[in-house]
Design a protein around this motif. Structure first.
Motif, PDB file in Angstrom:
ATOM      1  N   LEU A  63      -3.342 -26.774  19.616  1.00 21.60           N
ATOM      2  CA  LEU A  63      -4.147 -25.803  18.880  1.00 21.60           C
ATOM      3  C   LEU A  63      -3.267 -24.596  18.580  1.00 21.60           C
ATOM      4  O   LEU A  63      -2.314 -24.306  19.308  1.00 21.60           O
ATOM      5  CB  LEU A  63      -5.362 -25.388  19.706  1.00 21.60           C
ATOM      6  N   ASP A  64      -3.588 -23.880  17.522  1.00 20.38           N
ATOM      7  CA  ASP A  64      -2.810 -22.717  17.105  1.00 20.38           C
ATOM      8  C   ASP A  64      -3.383 -21.466  17.760  1.00 20.38           C
ATOM      9  O   ASP A  64      -4.469 -21.011  17.395  1.00 20.38           O
ATOM     10  CB  ASP A  64      -2.847 -22.605  15.582  1.00 20.38           C
ATOM     11  N   SER A  65      -2.645 -20.899  18.713  1.00 21.70           N
ATOM     12  CA  SER A  65      -3.125 -19.719  19.437  1.00 21.70           C
ATOM     13  C   SER A  65      -3.207 -18.500  18.521  1.00 21.70           C
ATOM     14  O   SER A  65      -3.887 -17.529  18.837  1.00 21.70           O
ATOM     15  CB  SER A  65      -2.228 -19.416  20.631  1.00 21.70           C
ATOM     16  N   ARG A  66      -2.528 -18.539  17.377  1.00 22.60           N
ATOM     17  CA  ARG A  66      -2.586 -17.417  16.421  1.00 22.60           C
ATOM     18  C   ARG A  66      -3.774 -17.524  15.480  1.00 22.60           C
ATOM     19  O   ARG A  66      -4.082 -16.590  14.765  1.00 22.60           O
ATOM     20  CB  ARG A  66      -1.291 -17.361  15.609  1.00 22.60           C
ATOM     21  N   ASP A  67      -4.437 -18.675  15.476  1.00 23.16           N
ATOM     22  CA  ASP A  67      -5.597 -18.886  14.610  1.00 23.16           C
ATOM     23  C   ASP A  67      -6.747 -18.016  15.118  1.00 23.16           C
ATOM     24  O   ASP A  67      -7.123 -18.108  16.283  1.00 23.16           O
ATOM     25  CB  ASP A  67      -5.994 -20.368  14.638  1.00 23.16           C
ATOM     26  N   PRO A  68      -7.314 -17.169  14.273  1.00 22.02           N
ATOM     27  CA  PRO A  68      -8.374 -16.263  14.728  1.00 22.02           C
ATOM     28  C   PRO A  68      -9.723 -16.956  14.958  1.00 22.02           C
ATOM     29  O   PRO A  68     -10.614 -16.363  15.563  1.00 22.02           O
ATOM     30  CB  PRO A  68      -8.486 -15.241  13.586  1.00 22.02           C
ATOM     31  N   ARG A  69      -9.852 -18.189  14.500  1.00 24.28           N
ATOM     32  CA  ARG A  69     -11.130 -18.888  14.664  1.00 24.28           C
ATOM     33  C   ARG A  69     -11.341 -19.293  16.122  1.00 24.28           C
ATOM     34  O   ARG A  69     -10.381 -19.541  16.855  1.00 24.28           O
ATOM     35  CB  ARG A  69     -11.162 -20.145  13.796  1.00 24.28           C
ATOM     36  N   PRO A  70     -12.605 -19.430  16.524  1.00 20.80           N
ATOM     37  CA  PRO A  70     -12.892 -19.892  17.885  1.00 20.80           C
ATOM     38  C   PRO A  70     -12.294 -21.293  18.105  1.00 20.80           C
ATOM     39  O   PRO A  70     -12.140 -22.077  17.163  1.00 20.80           O
ATOM     40  CB  PRO A  70     -14.417 -19.947  17.943  1.00 20.80           C
ATOM     41  N   THR A  71     -11.979 -21.591  19.351  1.00 21.12           N
ATOM     42  CA  THR A  71     -11.367 -22.871  19.698  1.00 21.12           C
ATOM     43  C   THR A  71     -12.238 -24.048  19.280  1.00 21.12           C
ATOM     44  O   THR A  71     -11.724 -25.047  18.772  1.00 21.12           O
ATOM     45  CB  THR A  71     -11.100 -22.920  21.218  1.00 21.12           C
ATOM     46  N   ASP A  72     -13.562 -23.936  19.448  1.00 23.29           N
ATOM     47  CA  ASP A  72     -14.411 -25.056  19.067  1.00 23.29           C
ATOM     48  C   ASP A  72     -14.332 -25.323  17.567  1.00 23.29           C
ATOM     49  O   ASP A  72     -14.352 -26.478  17.136  1.00 23.29           O
ATOM     50  CB  ASP A  72     -15.856 -24.862  19.535  1.00 23.29           C
ATOM     51  N   ALA A  73     -14.174 -24.281  16.762  1.00 27.59           N
ATOM     52  CA  ALA A  73     -14.039 -24.461  15.312  1.00 27.59           C
ATOM     53  C   ALA A  73     -12.726 -25.159  14.974  1.00 27.59           C
ATOM     54  O   ALA A  73     -12.677 -26.010  14.080  1.00 27.59           O
ATOM     55  CB  ALA A  73     -14.122 -23.114  14.599  1.00 27.59           C
ATOM     56  N   GLN A  74     -11.658 -24.827  15.701  1.00 25.16           N
ATOM     57  CA  GLN A  74     -10.363 -25.483  15.473  1.00 25.16           C
ATOM     58  C   GLN A  74     -10.438 -26.968  15.831  1.00 25.16           C
ATOM     59  O   GLN A  74      -9.926 -27.820  15.093  1.00 25.16           O
ATOM     60  CB  GLN A  74      -9.275 -24.822  16.308  1.00 25.16           C
ATOM     61  N   ILE A  75     -11.087 -27.278  16.941  1.00 31.20           N
ATOM     62  CA  ILE A  75     -11.216 -28.685  17.361  1.00 31.20           C
ATOM     63  C   ILE A  75     -12.096 -29.443  16.379  1.00 31.20           C
ATOM     64  O   ILE A  75     -11.771 -30.569  15.995  1.00 31.20           O
ATOM     65  CB  ILE A  75     -11.745 -28.777  18.802  1.00 31.20           C
ATOM     66  N   ALA A  76     -13.177 -28.829  15.938  1.00 32.20           N
ATOM     67  CA  ALA A  76     -14.061 -29.471  14.960  1.00 32.20           C
ATOM     68  C   ALA A  76     -13.288 -29.780  13.686  1.00 32.20           C
ATOM     69  O   ALA A  76     -13.422 -30.868  13.102  1.00 32.20           O
ATOM     70  CB  ALA A  76     -15.267 -28.582  14.659  1.00 32.20           C
ATOM     71  N   GLU A  77     -12.453 -28.846  13.258  1.00 32.58           N
ATOM     72  CA  GLU A  77     -11.647 -29.069  12.056  1.00 32.58           C
ATOM     73  C   GLU A  77     -10.682 -30.239  12.259  1.00 32.58           C
ATOM     74  O   GLU A  77     -10.504 -31.058  11.358  1.00 32.58           O
ATOM     75  CB  GLU A  77     -10.875 -27.813  11.679  1.00 32.58           C
ATOM     76  N   ARG A  78     -10.079 -30.327  13.437  1.00 35.19           N
ATOM     77  CA  ARG A  78      -9.174 -31.451  13.734  1.00 35.19           C
ATOM     78  C   ARG A  78      -9.902 -32.787  13.586  1.00 35.19           C
ATOM     79  O   ARG A  78      -9.372 -33.739  13.028  1.00 35.19           O
ATOM     80  CB  ARG A  78      -8.645 -31.358  15.159  1.00 35.19           C
TER      81      ARG A  78
ATOM     82  N   ILE B 229     -17.936 -31.048  18.776  1.00 31.91           N
ATOM     83  CA  ILE B 229     -18.527 -32.339  18.395  1.00 31.91           C
ATOM     84  C   ILE B 229     -19.874 -32.128  17.707  1.00 31.91           C
ATOM     85  O   ILE B 229     -20.176 -32.766  16.703  1.00 31.91           O
ATOM     86  CB  ILE B 229     -18.616 -33.269  19.618  1.00 31.91           C
ATOM     87  N   ARG B 230     -20.677 -31.202  18.228  1.00 36.53           N
ATOM     88  CA  ARG B 230     -21.976 -30.913  17.589  1.00 36.53           C
ATOM     89  C   ARG B 230     -21.785 -30.381  16.171  1.00 36.53           C
ATOM     90  O   ARG B 230     -22.532 -30.737  15.257  1.00 36.53           O
ATOM     91  CB  ARG B 230     -22.799 -29.941  18.426  1.00 36.53           C
ATOM     92  N   LYS B 231     -20.775 -29.526  15.980  1.00 37.11           N
ATOM     93  CA  LYS B 231     -20.509 -28.992  14.638  1.00 37.11           C
ATOM     94  C   LYS B 231     -20.177 -30.119  13.667  1.00 37.11           C
ATOM     95  O   LYS B 231     -20.652 -30.122  12.528  1.00 37.11           O
ATOM     96  CB  LYS B 231     -19.349 -27.989  14.676  1.00 37.11           C
ATOM     97  N   VAL B 232     -19.376 -31.065  14.102  1.00 30.05           N
ATOM     98  CA  VAL B 232     -19.019 -32.185  13.220  1.00 30.05           C
ATOM     99  C   VAL B 232     -20.239 -33.084  13.005  1.00 30.05           C
ATOM    100  O   VAL B 232     -20.483 -33.553  11.888  1.00 30.05           O
ATOM    101  CB  VAL B 232     -17.822 -32.980  13.776  1.00 30.05           C
ATOM    102  N   ALA B 233     -21.012 -33.295  14.048  1.00 30.36           N
ATOM    103  CA  ALA B 233     -22.216 -34.128  13.926  1.00 30.36           C
ATOM    104  C   ALA B 233     -23.197 -33.526  12.921  1.00 30.36           C
ATOM    105  O   ALA B 233     -23.867 -34.252  12.183  1.00 30.36           O
ATOM    106  CB  ALA B 233     -22.881 -34.317  15.287  1.00 30.36           C
ATOM    107  N   GLU B 234     -23.279 -32.201  12.867  1.00 29.20           N
ATOM    108  CA  GLU B 234     -24.176 -31.534  11.922  1.00 29.20           C
ATOM    109  C   GLU B 234     -23.803 -31.823  10.473  1.00 29.20           C
ATOM    110  O   GLU B 234     -24.632 -31.746   9.583  1.00 29.20           O
ATOM    111  CB  GLU B 234     -24.184 -30.025  12.176  1.00 29.20           C
TER     112      GLU B 234
END
Length: 95
Positions: free
Chosen positions: A19-34, A71-76
């Motif tokens: 994950l990109d520690s410089r990315d300002p988005r929350p970690t769950d958003a980064q994982i959902a994007e992946r 996972i919930r974000k992607v499921a939505e």
């Protein structure tokens, strides 16, 4: 048959990128994007089992709750369907 992850020989290289520690988005958003990107590229195909929450939590050094939110974000979006106690499966390639 579901395409399942198997450790170092993981057929899903998207999981191996840090994950990109410089990315300002929350970690769950980064994982959902992946996860979404892996589906859109075809690394995860309809019917494939998405790597489990515990595995992704260990891989990214986050809590299971963080992965669960991702996972919930992607499921939505309708890209995956989660079944409690069974796992999450890719349902389609594009949202």
């Amino acid at each position: 048959m579901a395409h399942v992850m198997h450790g170092r020989n993981d057929p899903n290289p998207w999981l191996l990128r840090d994950l990109d520690s410089r990315d300002p988005r929350p970690t769950d958003a980064q994982i959902a994007e992946r996860i979404r990107e892996a589906i859109e590229r075809g690394d995860l195909r309809p019917g494939d089992l998405v790597p489990g929450s515990r595995l992704m939590a260990r891989r990214y050094g986050v809590s299971g709750a963080t992965v669960g939110r991702a996972i919930r974000k992607v499921a939505e979006t309708g890209l995956i369907r989660s079944h409690h106690g069974v796992g999450s499966y890719v349902t389609r390639r594009h949202a």
